[in-house]
Design a protein around this motif. Structure first.
Motif, PDB file in Angstrom:
ATOM      1  N   GLU A 300       0.934  -1.329   0.000  1.00 25.13           N
ATOM      2  CA  GLU A 300      -0.089   0.053  -0.131  1.00 25.13           C
ATOM      3  C   GLU A 300       0.901   1.116   0.039  1.00 25.13           C
ATOM      4  O   GLU A 300       0.689   2.324  -0.762  1.00 25.13           O
ATOM      5  CB  GLU A 300      -1.021  -0.191   1.370  1.00 25.13           C
ATOM      6  CG  GLU A 300      -2.328  -0.822   1.028  1.00 25.13           C
ATOM      7  CD  GLU A 300      -3.071  -0.803   2.280  1.00 25.13           C
ATOM      8  OE1 GLU A 300      -3.839  -1.811   2.185  1.00 25.13           O
ATOM      9  OE2 GLU A 300      -2.695  -0.213   3.202  1.00 25.13           O
ATOM     10  N   GLN A 301       1.896   1.269   0.933  1.00 26.74           N
ATOM     11  CA  GLN A 301       2.775   2.376   0.925  1.00 26.74           C
ATOM     12  C   GLN A 301       3.510   2.819  -0.567  1.00 26.74           C
ATOM     13  O   GLN A 301       3.936   3.612  -0.889  1.00 26.74           O
ATOM     14  CB  GLN A 301       3.701   2.315   2.104  1.00 26.74           C
ATOM     15  CG  GLN A 301       4.698   3.482   2.355  1.00 26.74           C
ATOM     16  CD  GLN A 301       3.667   4.939   2.295  1.00 26.74           C
ATOM     17  OE1 GLN A 301       2.711   4.897   3.049  1.00 26.74           O
ATOM     18  NE2 GLN A 301       4.336   5.948   1.798  1.00 26.74           N
ATOM     19  N   ARG A 304       1.239   4.567  -2.606  1.00 25.56           N
ATOM     20  CA  ARG A 304       1.237   5.946  -2.084  1.00 25.56           C
ATOM     21  C   ARG A 304       2.580   6.903  -2.452  1.00 25.56           C
ATOM     22  O   ARG A 304       2.253   7.669  -3.010  1.00 25.56           O
ATOM     23  CB  ARG A 304       0.868   6.076  -0.514  1.00 25.56           C
ATOM     24  CG  ARG A 304      -0.228   5.415   0.078  1.00 25.56           C
ATOM     25  CD  ARG A 304      -1.707   6.283  -0.254  1.00 25.56           C
ATOM     26  NE  ARG A 304      -2.227   5.850  -1.503  1.00 25.56           N
ATOM     27  CZ  ARG A 304      -2.984   4.653  -1.771  1.00 25.56           C
ATOM     28  NH1 ARG A 304      -3.207   3.697  -1.017  1.00 25.56           N
ATOM     29  NH2 ARG A 304      -3.420   4.548  -3.034  1.00 25.56           N
ATOM     30  N   GLU A 307       2.326   7.383  -6.280  1.00 24.34           N
ATOM     31  CA  GLU A 307       1.216   8.137  -6.683  1.00 24.34           C
ATOM     32  C   GLU A 307       1.698   9.566  -6.275  1.00 24.34           C
ATOM     33  O   GLU A 307       1.598  10.560  -7.083  1.00 24.34           O
ATOM     34  CB  GLU A 307       0.091   7.796  -5.544  1.00 24.34           C
ATOM     35  CG  GLU A 307      -1.103   8.457  -5.885  1.00 24.34           C
ATOM     36  CD  GLU A 307      -2.411   7.958  -4.793  1.00 24.34           C
ATOM     37  OE1 GLU A 307      -2.828   6.765  -5.049  1.00 24.34           O
ATOM     38  OE2 GLU A 307      -2.170   8.200  -3.607  1.00 24.34           O
ATOM     39  N   LYS A 308       2.167   9.898  -5.146  1.00 22.70           N
ATOM     40  CA  LYS A 308       2.930  11.271  -5.036  1.00 22.70           C
ATOM     41  C   LYS A 308       3.666  11.625  -5.898  1.00 22.70           C
ATOM     42  O   LYS A 308       3.663  12.880  -6.282  1.00 22.70           O
ATOM     43  CB  LYS A 308       3.696  11.166  -3.304  1.00 22.70           C
ATOM     44  CG  LYS A 308       4.009  12.444  -2.889  1.00 22.70           C
ATOM     45  CD  LYS A 308       4.306  12.305  -1.524  1.00 22.70           C
ATOM     46  CE  LYS A 308       5.175  13.541  -1.147  1.00 22.70           C
ATOM     47  NZ  LYS A 308       6.396  13.117  -0.161  1.00 22.70           N
TER      48      LYS A 308
END
Ligand code: XMP
Length: 510
Positions: A300-301, A304, A307-308
């Motif tokens: 998940e991280q 993230r 995505e950032k």
């Protein structure tokens, strides 16, 4: 000039990908497609030759795969292997019979020299794996090899260029088996041998230039072979319009992140952004000991973090994926263009804004990806990198991941890799690494009692990671590894060696 290609119709046999790899190794491009491909599609594909693979069925089984007899009228050479040869004989009016016993393993075959058996010895070992056998050949065929148990071990109709072999020329146990494939491809189909990795690179770069033009492309680089080679190909085609994001989750091996930056940013001049998110990953992993929960948190991280970076870059037109041919075959996707329409692949976030996906390696087997890597001038340590799990070192630390344990693991793993390389074993072992067990034991170092981690050495041989054997590293090499780790690495005072195969164990410890 259009690339020559061979069509391999897949009847479900266990060696089918191996047939395709052998054909490619002989410098002929081929595709492995489901056996129910329509005659119209076969014609459209325009192969220089067709191969029928083996399969688990009997031609008499209800619902067993068949072919349109029209395939033999196209004037395209056909080679049937095992079930493929029985199907050819059955379809063309020969007789296939059930034998009382199956024949598995090595058999002695006597050859008659002909187009496909040219240059074979008078008698040699081959690999058989069948129950049914052919007892009468169709009209126009003559026998090219026979064994005690199998009167028609190889046969052919030279007029119509139709051939069959009951044994498996693709496996190493068949003596000079690849000569039979080579004879079929070069003597019968007229192959030119135009499938080479330098041709591939030149054609793919030209194609990528045309498709991408001056648009922007995004790629998630992991440090693994597939994403590295895919990115380098695209970079060669579009230069700075490729933006690569490398998420450093802080769970990589010693110097690995630095190596990625040095090879791709400093060496190749790639537009490579490193997301230095190790601290965030460690924070999220604090207090977590369960292996599956660790994997989920990291997965998940990772998204993230990617995505950032992607958001900061803004809209791009294409996203590069390192999909390779076995993934394409396994997803039943068959042959399709370089570019697929936009859909959510590989768990990447839907918020990453791109129009299309580019998969420059989707036609290649892993060994071909490596050859392309060398062709592109990538260093050996990148091209021959051993498989490394996405969650990285986190699943090699039993229980909670801490900065201190990561350091102990990195240092011990580095020594292991160094000694394996010095012993010349790095090409012979599929995967090798150290593990921090959840066990601490008492030791004595100098005049002091210690209470530190037990480090395990895991080293396996394998071909596809589905099964594995523990690698028999010589004792003197193990001794050097053990001595160096306990002397040079902090918080380690005992070394054990994992001697379990897969199954019942897995390769990784978590
Ligand atoms: P196991 O431990 O299942 O591993 O025998 C088989 C192969 O897969 C790798 N592996 C992983 N790769 N994410 C990955 O990307 C994972 O969670 C993962 N777990 C195992 C392992 O290194 C071996 O090559």
């Amino acid at each position: 000039m259009q690339q020559q290609r061979v069509l391999i119709l897949d009847f479900g046999g266990q060696y089918n990908q191996l047939i395709a790899r052998r054909v490619r190794e002989l410098n002929v491009y081929c595709d492995l497609v489901p056996s129910d491909m329509s005659l119209e599609d076969v014609k459209k594909y325009a192969p220089i030759g067709i191969i029928f693979t083996g399969g688990p069925n009997s031609v008499y089984d209800e619902g067993s795969p068949k072919v349109d007899a029209g395939i033999f009228e196209l004037g395209i050479p056909v080679l049937g292997i095992c079930y493929g040869c029985q199907l050819m004989a059955h379809t063309l009016g020969g007789v296939v019979e059930k034998a009382d016993t199956s024949e598995y393993g090595k058999a002695e075959v006597k050859y008659v020299s002909s187009h496909i058996t040219f240059d074979m010895p008078a008698s040699a070992v081959c690999w058989m794996s069948h129950t049914d056998r052919i007892t009468r050949l169709p009209e126009g065929f003559k026998v090219l090899a026979s064994s005690d148990n199998c009167p028609y071990a190889a046969f052919g109709d030279e007029q119509r260029k139709l051939y069959g072999v009951q044994f498996h020329p693709e496996v190493n146990h068949t003596f000079k088996g690849s000569v039979i494939l080579k004879n079929f491809l070069y003597n019968v189909c007229g192959a030119a041998g135009d499938w080479t990795m330098s041709n591939f690179v030149a054609n793919k770069v030209a194609e990528l230039k045309k498709v991408i033009g001056d648009k922007k492309v995004l790629c998630a680089m992991s440090g693994g072979v597939d994403s590295a080679v895919a990115a380098t190909l695209v970079h060669r085609a579009v230069g700075d319009n490729l933006i690569c994001v490398f998420v450093d989750h802080g769970l990589l091996r010693k110097y690995e992140a630095e190596e990625v930056m040095s090879v791709f940013k400093d060496g190749l001049g790639m537009n490579l952004i490193k997301a230095d998110d190790g601290a965030i990953f460690l924070e999220k992993l604090a207090g977590v000991g369960d292996p599956e929960t660790k994997r989920k948190i990291i997965g998940e991280q990772f998204i993230r973090s990617f995505e950032k970076q992607a958001k900061a870059i803004g809209r791009v037109d294409f996203l590069v994926q390192g999909t390779i041919y076995p993934d394409v075959i396994e997803s039943g996707n068959g042959k399709s263009a370089v570019i697929k329409s936009h859909h959510n692949v590989g768990g990447l976030p839907s918020v990453v804004d791109f129009k299309e996906i580019i998969e420059p390696l989707r036609d290649l087997f892993k060994d071909e990806v490596r050859k392309v890597g060398f062709e592109l001038g990538l260093p050996r340590k990148v091209v021959m990198r051993q498989p490394f799990p996405g969650p990285g070192l986190a699943i090699r630390i039993m229980g909670e991941v801490t900065a201190e344990k990561l350091e102990t693991l990195r240092d011990s793993d580095y020594i292991l890799r160094d000694e394996i390389a010095k012993a010349g074993l790095d090409d012979k072992i599929w995967q090798y690494f150290t593990v921090i067990t959840s066990c601490k034991t008492v030791g004595v170092q100098g005049d002091f009692r210690t209470y530190e981690n037990v480090i395990a050495i895991r080293a396996v041989t394998s071909v596809d990671a589905m099964t594995a054997d523990w690698a028999h590293i010589p004792y003197d090499v193990l001794e050097r590894i053990s001595t160096r780790i306990v002397n040079e690495v902090k918080h380690a005072n005992r070394i054990v060696y994992d001697i379990t195969s897969k199954p019942p164990a897995t390769i990784e410890w978590e």
